[in-house]
Design an enzyme around this catalytic site. Structure first.
Site, short mmCIF file in Angstrom:
data_model
loop_
_atom_site.label_atom_id
_atom_site.label_comp_id
_atom_site.label_asym_id
_atom_site.label_seq_id
_atom_site.Cartn_x
_atom_site.Cartn_y
_atom_site.Cartn_z
N HIS A 160 -99.59 -40.19 -21.27
CA HIS A 160 -100.03 -41.57 -21.51
C HIS A 160 -98.91 -42.36 -22.19
CE1 HIS A 160 -104.35 -41.28 -20.53
NE2 HIS A 160 -104.21 -40.02 -20.87
N CYS B 121 -101.83 -40.39 -15.73
CA CYS B 121 -102.84 -39.37 -16.01
C CYS B 121 -103.72 -39.13 -14.78
CB CYS B 121 -103.64 -39.73 -17.26
SG CYS B 121 -104.56 -38.31 -17.92
N GLU C 27 -98.83 -45.46 -22.81
CA GLU C 27 -99.41 -46.48 -23.69
C GLU C 27 -99.81 -45.90 -25.05
OE1 GLU C 27 -103.09 -44.68 -21.79
OE2 GLU C 27 -100.97 -44.95 -21.30
#
Length: 205
Positions: free
Chosen positions: A185, A82, A187
């Site tokens: 992202h 990001c 995660e």
């Protein structure tokens, strides 16, 4: 034991990233680090981030991390995420003109305001691989979670590893030698995000 370092400069989803990496670490130790010395000791680095480019660069300068990050991105497996992708470029339109790390040639641009587009671009979107790369192995046309108002525009098209469409096609992943970075992202992207992180852990550039 090999070490994966998540770089802490006060602007990242550190604990969610560290937890996701621990899930796929396969014997690697995962640490959150905030000093040049700790960055230098790590075997591979993850550079996350949320927020503005200018604040990111200021935080890196204040913590003395600029040169350690530049060096790590050149000589070890390095994943930008990001804002951690955007900061790798030369400059951003954000705030008029914000200078980045300059590790990748190109700029960061704001999405143009159009009636059908909501800014920031937020939510799930498909990423299409534009080149074969071990970090994207098995992930062509996978869905990932995005939250951003700016996108990267590499000066060299060969640096683009993946694209996404939001009003227009934009660069969603880049690669250069031992450096790989994504706008989304992993995660927060469930199974496909974990697969990308596992690919990064096993990547041997």
């Amino acid at each position: 034991m090999n070490e994966i370092a998540v770089i802490d400069y006060g602007m990242g989803n550190l604990h969610s990233m560290a937890k996701a990496l621990e899930t796929v670490a396969d014997g690697h130790r995962v640490r959150i680090v905030d000093t040049p010395e700790a960055i230098e000791r790590a075997d591979r680095l993850v550079f996350p981030g949320v927020g503005a480019m200018s604040a990111c660069m200021q935080a890196l300068r204040e913590r003395g991390l600029l040169e350690a990050i530049r060096q790590a991105a050149n000589d070890r497996p390095f994943l930008g995420v990001c804002l951690g992708m955007q900061a790798l470029f030369e400059h951003s339109e954000e705030g008029g003109a914000s200078q980045g790390l300059g590790l990748l040639k190109g700029r960061v641009r704001r999405f143009e305001a159009e009636a059908e587009l909501k800014i920031p671009h937020m939510g799930w979107n498909r990423v299409c691989a534009t080149a074969e790369h071990p970090v994207l192995s098995g992930l062509n046309e996978a869905w990932f979670y995005f939250v951003h108002s700016y996108y990267c525009e590499p000066a060299e098209p060969s640096a683009i590893a993946g694209e996404c469409r939001y009003g227009r096609n934009f660069c969603a992943a880049v690669s250069q030698d031992k450096l790989f970075a994504v706008q989304f992202h992993p995660e927060k992207s469930q199974g496909d995000g974990l697969r990308l992180l596992r690919n990064f852990v096993h990547w041997r550039p």
